[in-house]
Design a protein around this motif. Structure first.
Motif, mmCIF file in Angstrom:
data_model
loop_
_atom_site.group_PDB
_atom_site.id
_atom_site.type_symbol
_atom_site.label_atom_id
_atom_site.label_comp_id
_atom_site.label_asym_id
_atom_site.label_seq_id
_atom_site.Cartn_x
_atom_site.Cartn_y
_atom_site.Cartn_z
ATOM 1 N N UNK A 94 -1.554 -2.017 9.335
ATOM 2 C CA UNK A 94 -2.341 -1.258 8.255
ATOM 3 C C UNK A 94 -3.225 0.007 8.259
ATOM 4 N N UNK A 95 -3.422 0.301 9.657
ATOM 5 C CA UNK A 95 -4.529 0.965 9.857
ATOM 6 C C UNK A 95 -4.506 2.314 9.301
ATOM 7 N N UNK A 96 -3.184 2.775 9.317
ATOM 8 C CA UNK A 96 -2.983 4.043 8.633
ATOM 9 C C UNK A 96 -3.043 4.269 7.154
ATOM 10 N N UNK A 97 -2.828 3.032 6.491
ATOM 11 C CA UNK A 97 -2.968 3.017 5.009
ATOM 12 C C UNK A 97 -4.011 2.226 4.542
ATOM 13 N N UNK A 98 -5.124 1.691 5.336
ATOM 14 C CA UNK A 98 -6.052 0.833 4.960
ATOM 15 C C UNK A 98 -7.350 1.790 4.770
ATOM 16 N N UNK A 99 -8.211 1.685 4.033
ATOM 17 C CA UNK A 99 -9.354 2.388 3.936
ATOM 18 C C UNK A 99 -10.693 1.214 4.253
ATOM 19 N N UNK B 140 -11.944 6.002 10.838
ATOM 20 C CA UNK B 140 -12.854 4.958 11.005
ATOM 21 C C UNK B 140 -12.741 4.001 9.888
ATOM 22 N N UNK B 141 -12.244 2.863 9.871
ATOM 23 C CA UNK B 141 -12.152 1.753 8.757
ATOM 24 C C UNK B 141 -13.678 1.181 8.563
ATOM 25 N N UNK C 1 0.744 -1.205 -0.018
ATOM 26 C CA UNK C 1 0.134 -0.057 -0.173
ATOM 27 C C UNK C 1 0.880 1.316 0.037
ATOM 28 N N UNK C 2 1.813 1.025 0.874
ATOM 29 C CA UNK C 2 2.785 2.342 0.814
ATOM 30 C C UNK C 2 3.402 2.692 -0.534
ATOM 31 N N UNK C 3 3.922 1.598 -1.241
ATOM 32 C CA UNK C 3 4.566 1.765 -2.695
ATOM 33 C C UNK C 3 3.541 2.251 -3.456
ATOM 34 N N UNK D 123 -1.480 8.624 -5.329
ATOM 35 C CA UNK D 123 -1.756 9.157 -3.950
ATOM 36 C C UNK D 123 -3.108 9.079 -3.673
ATOM 37 N N UNK D 124 -4.029 8.902 -4.824
ATOM 38 C CA UNK D 124 -5.541 8.715 -4.709
ATOM 39 C C UNK D 124 -5.884 7.261 -4.517
ATOM 40 N N UNK D 125 -5.001 6.439 -4.580
ATOM 41 C CA UNK D 125 -5.610 4.534 -4.363
ATOM 42 C C UNK D 125 -6.204 4.633 -3.062
ATOM 43 N N UNK D 126 -6.960 3.745 -3.104
ATOM 44 C CA UNK D 126 -7.666 3.178 -1.873
ATOM 45 C C UNK D 126 -7.475 1.866 -1.743
ATOM 46 N N UNK D 127 -7.505 1.381 -0.490
ATOM 47 C CA UNK D 127 -6.934 -0.102 -0.491
ATOM 48 C C UNK D 127 -7.984 -0.698 0.609
#
Length: 499
Positions: free
Chosen positions: A233-238, A286-287, A197-199, A205-209
């Motif tokens: 992954x909390x900061x990176x995951x949607x 909020x995930x 997700x980071x890479x 930058x608009x990608x959602x995971x």
């Protein structure tokens, strides 16, 4: 006749807005979902790209908003590079997930063309089973970068100048499952998903995971898996994925009809875990949930199917009954009732493989019974979900204990003022009266009340009788001042629209 089921609708008390992505589907390179499903060059209805026109028409009628692709178990050994470039140059591969031959005649460009014609948004899954961060970053660069790099120029040479603009990405599939190629522990997967997700977000930058949650509520690591993965992954995951399938066990239809009780518990359990991790990390984000595999699937039957190294074998081609359609309807109601946290839903799958649409090679395409609840909910279930608390008759089930006979939800379109009410009657023998008190709403009339039910709950649609089961108009549904009165037939899916 049992006592009536009653509830109150008031626009001051809602659950949340329906995300359009809730009405999604799933296309995997499995069986005949792709080949002779959505893609069949030479079919009488096929267009110049080989897409079946009869299937495209039904997909548009179904109202699918997002499609997850290309897997599923298939993606965990998939090389995305195999599905791009000139078709005649693409390699034939062993599909390890389903013991089939994959020709790669259908790949990314063909899928995006299908979406353009059918409508809907892509959710692309990346292989985190046998591959990793570099390949995931390469794929998003190929798909989304405007140009000027080797991979983006490759896309331009293959398919034209415009980027695909894929926003929604699934980071692997069911990585908690020991059946999954490249199965990992929660820590291994969490670290890999975070790296991918980071890479990928550095590229776009608009990608959602979507990160992988548990493969099912029955997994021994359910809850603990989500907690560990989200820790990384909390900061990176949607979104976190949720999967659930249900089937009728012999002699226990009452429990099968109440499958949505388990679905509710599954959703609420995952939400609780997400919020617990957020609180522990002191993170106010909020995930939300991506329920990107759900359906009725007679898994016990499919496990007995012999798999051979064939192209597009007939696998998982369940033929659905009225009872199955009522359960699918009840699952749609559960998704809507949790619209505040479930943002994405993908009915698995779209064509032939446990699907609402069936085809024959060179022949017709038709709607399964399960097609109708989904199409009605997708068309009319857009807006704001109102709170519904049913007070009514109950009955006992062997698996789920005491459950209400009537399950319902309602969606208000604030622009038009229309209300769509969806309800199932789980009783196999008794019609249930319905009384709904309308507060703060001023409907003028009942626009329609359609029912999916049949004197034979095992009735099905087939190639020989494709219209055996269809929704029909109910009689006697009416507004009495501010009270809606209706009758829900035994074992039925109901849609009532007020305008």
């Amino acid at each position: 006749m049992p006592p009536p089921a009653r509830f109150v609708l008031d626009p001051a008390f809602d659950v949340g807005d329906v995300d359009p992505r809730l009405f999604g589907a799933f296309v995997e390179h499995l069986g005949r979902c792709v080949y002779t499903g959505i893609y069949e060059p030479g079919h009488p209805s096929a267009d110049a790209a080989g897409l079946r026109g009869d299937v495209l028409e039904l997909v548009r009628e179904l109202g699918v908003s997002v499609i997850r692709y290309p897997g599923g178990n298939f993606v965990s050994a998939y090389r995305w590079e195999d599905g791009v470039g000139p078709v005649e140059s693409r390699p034939r591969r062993l599909d390890l997930a389903w013991s089939s031959i994959e020709t790669n005649r259908f790949g990314l460009a063909e899928f995006m063309d299908f979406l353009r014609k059918a409508g809907g948004e892509p959710m692309l899954a990346v292989n985190l089973g046998t591959r990793g961060v570099a390949e995931a970053a390469d794929l998003i660069e190929y798909a989304n970068h405007p140009g000027g790099t080797a991979l983006s120029e490759q896309r331009i040479a293959h398919a034209g100048a415009e980027p695909y603009g894929v926003r929604l990405w699934a980071l692997g599939n069911e990585m908690d499952g020991p059946w999954q190629i490249g199965h990992k522990s929660a820590q291994e997967y969490g670290r890999l998903a975070a790296g991918a997700a980071y890479a990928m977000r550095l590229v776009d930058p608009t990608a959602q995971f979507v990160v992988c949650g548990s493969s099912g509520r029955g997994m021994p690591t359910f809850g603990a898996w989500e907690a560990e993965v989200l820790q990384h992954t909390y900061d990176l995951a949607d979104y976190v994925s949720v999967h659930a399938y249900y089937e009728e066990r012999e002699g226990d239809r009452d429990s099968f009809l109440a499958s949505a009780v388990d679905m509710d518990a599954l959703i609420e359990g995952v939400v609780a875990t997400c919020d617990h991790v957020g609180a522990r990390l002191k993170n106010q984000k909020r995930i939300r949930l991506s329920f990107d595999e759900w359906n009725v699937w007679y898994m016990s039957k499919s496990e007995a199917q012999q798999r051979t190294w064939a192209e597009a074998p007939r696998l998982l081609e369940d033929v659905y009954s009225v009872a199955d359609a009522v359960v699918v309807g009840s699952m749609l109601i559960s998704l809507l009732r949790h619209a505040d946290r479930v943002a994405i839903g993908c009915l698995a799958q779209l064509v032939n493989v446990i699907a609402p649409i069936m085809t024959e090679p060179g022949g017709p395409a038709w709607r399964q019974t399960t097609f109708y609840p989904f199409a009605q909910a997708s068309r009319h279930g857009r807006g704001r979900v109102l709170q519904v608390h049913v007070d009514g008759p109950t009955h006992s089930t062997a698996v789920h204990g005491t459950v209400p006979l009537v399950q319902a939800t309602a969606v208000l379109d604030d622009t038009s003022g229309h209300v769509a009410l969806f309800a199932v009657n789980r009783s196999q023998t008794e019609a249930v009266p319905l009384q709904v008190e309308l507060r703060g709403l001023s409907p003028q009339r009942v626009l329609e009340h359609t029912v999916l039910a049949d004197g034979d709950p095992d009735a099905k649609n087939t190639a020989a009788a494709p219209e055996r089961v269809e929704p029909y108009a109910a009689e006697g549904t009416a507004l009495d001042g501010t009270v809606l009165r209706a009758t829900l037939p035994p074992l039925s899916w109901n849609m009532i629209r007020l305008g």
